[in-house]
Write a protein that holds these residues in place. Structure first.
Motif, PDB file in Angstrom:
ATOM      1  N   GLY A   9       8.401  34.122  -4.418  1.00 18.42           N
ATOM      2  CA  GLY A   9       7.284  34.303  -3.506  1.00 18.42           C
ATOM      3  C   GLY A   9       6.595  32.980  -3.227  1.00 18.42           C
ATOM      4  O   GLY A   9       6.899  31.956  -3.838  1.00 18.42           O
ATOM      5  N   SER A  10       5.651  33.000  -2.319  1.00 17.37           N
ATOM      6  CA  SER A  10       4.921  31.785  -1.962  1.00 17.37           C
ATOM      7  C   SER A  10       3.444  31.962  -2.279  1.00 17.37           C
ATOM      8  O   SER A  10       2.938  33.086  -2.335  1.00 17.37           O
ATOM      9  CB  SER A  10       5.093  31.491  -0.464  1.00 17.37           C
ATOM     10  N   PRO A  11       2.735  30.851  -2.495  1.00 22.09           N
ATOM     11  CA  PRO A  11       1.287  30.950  -2.749  1.00 22.09           C
ATOM     12  C   PRO A  11       0.551  31.705  -1.647  1.00 22.09           C
ATOM     13  O   PRO A  11      -0.416  32.411  -1.909  1.00 22.09           O
ATOM     14  CB  PRO A  11       0.852  29.487  -2.824  1.00 22.09           C
ATOM     15  N   ALA A  12       1.035  31.553  -0.410  1.00 24.09           N
ATOM     16  CA  ALA A  12       0.393  32.246   0.710  1.00 24.09           C
ATOM     17  C   ALA A  12       0.516  33.756   0.554  1.00 24.09           C
ATOM     18  O   ALA A  12      -0.416  34.506   0.868  1.00 24.09           O
ATOM     19  CB  ALA A  12       1.012  31.792   2.024  1.00 24.09           C
ATOM     20  N   ASP A  13       1.673  34.206   0.051  1.00 22.98           N
ATOM     21  CA  ASP A  13       1.863  35.645  -0.170  1.00 22.98           C
ATOM     22  C   ASP A  13       0.866  36.172  -1.195  1.00 22.98           C
ATOM     23  O   ASP A  13       0.317  37.271  -1.057  1.00 22.98           O
ATOM     24  CB  ASP A  13       3.288  35.930  -0.659  1.00 22.98           C
ATOM     25  N   ALA A  14       0.642  35.406  -2.255  1.00 22.12           N
ATOM     26  CA  ALA A  14      -0.259  35.839  -3.318  1.00 22.12           C
ATOM     27  C   ALA A  14      -1.708  35.873  -2.853  1.00 22.12           C
ATOM     28  O   ALA A  14      -2.524  36.612  -3.404  1.00 22.12           O
ATOM     29  CB  ALA A  14      -0.122  34.919  -4.530  1.00 22.12           C
ATOM     30  N   ARG A  15      -2.024  35.043  -1.807  1.00 22.31           N
ATOM     31  CA  ARG A  15      -3.397  35.021  -1.292  1.00 22.31           C
ATOM     32  C   ARG A  15      -3.595  35.964  -0.113  1.00 22.31           C
ATOM     33  O   ARG A  15      -4.708  36.070   0.409  1.00 22.31           O
ATOM     34  CB  ARG A  15      -3.761  33.587  -0.867  1.00 22.31           C
ATOM     35  N   HIS A  16      -2.534  36.640   0.286  1.00 20.24           N
ATOM     36  CA  HIS A  16      -2.630  37.546   1.434  1.00 20.24           C
ATOM     37  C   HIS A  16      -3.601  38.682   1.119  1.00 20.24           C
ATOM     38  O   HIS A  16      -3.655  39.172  -0.020  1.00 20.24           O
ATOM     39  CB  HIS A  16      -1.241  38.109   1.762  1.00 20.24           C
ATOM     40  N   PRO A  17      -4.388  39.108   2.100  1.00 14.57           N
ATOM     41  CA  PRO A  17      -5.347  40.201   1.847  1.00 14.57           C
ATOM     42  C   PRO A  17      -4.719  41.447   1.238  1.00 14.57           C
ATOM     43  O   PRO A  17      -5.334  42.102   0.386  1.00 14.57           O
ATOM     44  CB  PRO A  17      -5.925  40.483   3.237  1.00 14.57           C
ATOM     45  N   ASP A  18      -3.491  41.779   1.652  1.00 18.00           N
ATOM     46  CA  ASP A  18      -2.830  42.958   1.091  1.00 18.00           C
ATOM     47  C   ASP A  18      -2.561  42.782  -0.400  1.00 18.00           C
ATOM     48  O   ASP A  18      -2.706  43.726  -1.187  1.00 18.00           O
ATOM     49  CB  ASP A  18      -1.510  43.239   1.824  1.00 18.00           C
ATOM     50  N   ALA A  19      -2.152  41.564  -0.782  1.00 20.52           N
ATOM     51  CA  ALA A  19      -1.885  41.288  -2.200  1.00 20.52           C
ATOM     52  C   ALA A  19      -3.173  41.353  -3.013  1.00 20.52           C
ATOM     53  O   ALA A  19      -3.194  41.882  -4.136  1.00 20.52           O
ATOM     54  CB  ALA A  19      -1.231  39.918  -2.361  1.00 20.52           C
ATOM     55  N   LEU A  20      -4.250  40.844  -2.459  1.00 21.17           N
ATOM     56  CA  LEU A  20      -5.531  40.866  -3.165  1.00 21.17           C
ATOM     57  C   LEU A  20      -6.061  42.301  -3.282  1.00 21.17           C
ATOM     58  O   LEU A  20      -6.619  42.684  -4.310  1.00 21.17           O
ATOM     59  CB  LEU A  20      -6.542  39.982  -2.437  1.00 21.17           C
ATOM     60  N   ARG A  21      -5.863  43.091  -2.234  1.00 24.18           N
ATOM     61  CA  ARG A  21      -6.275  44.498  -2.308  1.00 24.18           C
ATOM     62  C   ARG A  21      -5.457  45.238  -3.365  1.00 24.18           C
ATOM     63  O   ARG A  21      -5.979  46.075  -4.105  1.00 24.18           O
ATOM     64  CB  ARG A  21      -6.115  45.164  -0.943  1.00 24.18           C
ATOM     65  N   ALA A  22      -4.157  44.925  -3.408  1.00 26.75           N
ATOM     66  CA  ALA A  22      -3.293  45.564  -4.404  1.00 26.75           C
ATOM     67  C   ALA A  22      -3.721  45.181  -5.817  1.00 26.75           C
ATOM     68  O   ALA A  22      -3.741  46.024  -6.722  1.00 26.75           O
ATOM     69  CB  ALA A  22      -1.838  45.171  -4.164  1.00 26.75           C
ATOM     70  N   ALA A  23      -4.065  43.902  -6.007  1.00 25.50           N
ATOM     71  CA  ALA A  23      -4.518  43.453  -7.335  1.00 25.50           C
ATOM     72  C   ALA A  23      -5.821  44.153  -7.715  1.00 25.50           C
ATOM     73  O   ALA A  23      -6.002  44.552  -8.872  1.00 25.50           O
ATOM     74  CB  ALA A  23      -4.706  41.937  -7.338  1.00 25.50           C
ATOM     75  N   LEU A  24      -6.727  44.312  -6.746  1.00 33.66           N
ATOM     76  CA  LEU A  24      -7.977  45.020  -7.018  1.00 33.66           C
ATOM     77  C   LEU A  24      -7.703  46.477  -7.395  1.00 33.66           C
ATOM     78  O   LEU A  24      -8.332  47.022  -8.309  1.00 33.66           O
ATOM     79  CB  LEU A  24      -8.895  44.961  -5.791  1.00 33.66           C
ATOM     80  N   ALA A  25      -6.740  47.090  -6.704  1.00 31.46           N
ATOM     81  CA  ALA A  25      -6.371  48.475  -7.029  1.00 31.46           C
ATOM     82  C   ALA A  25      -5.818  48.574  -8.440  1.00 31.46           C
ATOM     83  O   ALA A  25      -6.113  49.530  -9.170  1.00 31.46           O
ATOM     84  CB  ALA A  25      -5.342  48.998  -6.017  1.00 31.46           C
ATOM     85  N   GLU A  26      -5.009  47.585  -8.857  1.00 30.05           N
ATOM     86  CA  GLU A  26      -4.486  47.577 -10.221  1.00 30.05           C
ATOM     87  C   GLU A  26      -5.606  47.399 -11.240  1.00 30.05           C
ATOM     88  O   GLU A  26      -5.614  48.048 -12.290  1.00 30.05           O
ATOM     89  CB  GLU A  26      -3.448  46.460 -10.379  1.00 30.05           C
ATOM     90  N   PHE A  27      -6.552  46.530 -10.923  1.00 27.87           N
ATOM     91  CA  PHE A  27      -7.701  46.324 -11.806  1.00 27.87           C
ATOM     92  C   PHE A  27      -8.457  47.634 -12.016  1.00 27.87           C
ATOM     93  O   PHE A  27      -8.760  48.020 -13.150  1.00 27.87           O
ATOM     94  CB  PHE A  27      -8.616  45.263 -11.191  1.00 27.87           C
ATOM     95  N   ILE A  28      -8.736  48.335 -10.930  1.00 26.54           N
ATOM     96  CA  ILE A  28      -9.497  49.584 -11.018  1.00 26.54           C
ATOM     97  C   ILE A  28      -8.699  50.663 -11.737  1.00 26.54           C
ATOM     98  O   ILE A  28      -9.237  51.399 -12.582  1.00 26.54           O
ATOM     99  CB  ILE A  28      -9.917  50.051  -9.613  1.00 26.54           C
ATOM    100  N   SER A  29      -7.399  50.764 -11.432  1.00 26.83           N
ATOM    101  CA  SER A  29      -6.563  51.793 -12.069  1.00 26.83           C
ATOM    102  C   SER A  29      -6.478  51.583 -13.573  1.00 26.83           C
ATOM    103  O   SER A  29      -6.580  52.542 -14.352  1.00 26.83           O
ATOM    104  CB  SER A  29      -5.159  51.789 -11.455  1.00 26.83           C
ATOM    105  N   VAL A  30      -6.294  50.338 -13.993  1.00 29.91           N
ATOM    106  CA  VAL A  30      -6.223  50.057 -15.430  1.00 29.91           C
ATOM    107  C   VAL A  30      -7.576  50.306 -16.085  1.00 29.91           C
ATOM    108  O   VAL A  30      -7.648  50.834 -17.204  1.00 29.91           O
ATOM    109  CB  VAL A  30      -5.740  48.617 -15.692  1.00 29.91           C
TER     110      VAL A  30
END
Length: 252
Positions: A9-30
């Protein structure tokens, strides 16, 4: 072979809004999962004067974790895939379903969710200790490592069969329930021996908040090995083989 599908992957992919939303969803789920699972153990300890080692305590832990994981996977499924577990994320990475950089983003979010859940529990309960995972007196680290490998293998194999497999069809509807069931069942098997983590984030949060580090590598290496083996077997023998057979059919 699955290894060919692995992407950094690329740093841009990790900073994409979809990736950040997914990370937030994982944070909340855990956070939801650990708060309910760890909190149920703390409540049982308080009600029984630290009687969590009893059969009733084990059943209570299995039910609480199974129910909570069912909910945590369900609420995150449409946003992040509902991994709720660094080992599940690793299994998805081995199968080529998520990039390395996005996996790292998930791992950070998952571990933070667990730590925050344990901090909230400590505050809400007036300073009660969050119980860190530890081995039973008659269990060696190698016994526990095998337990964690086998239990996490069963978990990630279930994830692949019910949620990842493109042929899953209508069975995908019951994926969160099946995942919750296998975790609850595994707790009944391994809970008395090593706590039955199957999830590095679940063991990480209580260890940080209580600052108790008993053989922490077992609860990372075991789940990651079990997840990797399950991902490789399912990808090689069930997903890839079916795809190859489809490609070899004569065209109409």
């Amino acid at each position: 072979m699955p290894i060919r599908n692995i992407a950094v992957g690329s740093p841009a992919d990790a900073r994409h809004p979809d990736a950040l939303r997914a990370a937030l969803a994982e944070f909340i789920s855990v956070l939801i999962f650990v708060f309910a699972g760890e909190g149920s153990g703390m409540a049982f300890n308080k009600l029984t004067d630290d009687g969590s080692a009893t059969p009733a305590g084990l059943v209570a832990a299995a039910l609480a974790h199974g129910f909570a994981l069912f909910v945590a996977v369900s609420v995150g499924a449409n946003i992040s895939g509902g991994h709720v577990n660094p080992a599940v994320t690793f299994g998805a990475f081995i199968g080529g379903h998520i990039s390395l950089l996005r996996s790292i983003l998930y791992w950070i979010a998952q571990c933070l969710g667990s730590v925050v859940a344990c901090l909230l529990l400590k505050f809400a309960t007036g300073g009660l200790t969050t119980s860190a995972f530890a081995l039973s007196s008659d269990v060696t680290v190698w016994n526990a490592l095998v337990l964690e490998i086998v239990m996490t293998f069963g978990l990630v194999y279930t994830v692949y069969a019910t949620a990842v497999d493109p042929k899953k069809g209508n069975i995908g509807i019951i994926a969160p329930m099946a995942i919750g069931f296998i975790v609850g069942a595994n707790i009944l098997v391994g809970g008395a021996f090593d706590g039955a983590s199957m999830n590095p984030a679940v063991s990480f949060g209580p260890a940080v908040v209580s600052w108790s580090w008993d053989d922490p590598w077992v609860y990372w290496l075991g789940p990651f090995l079990g997840a990797g083996i399950a991902a490789l077997i399912y990808e090689l023998f069930f997903i890839r083989q079916d795809n190859d057979a489809y490609e070899q059919l004569p065209s109409a």
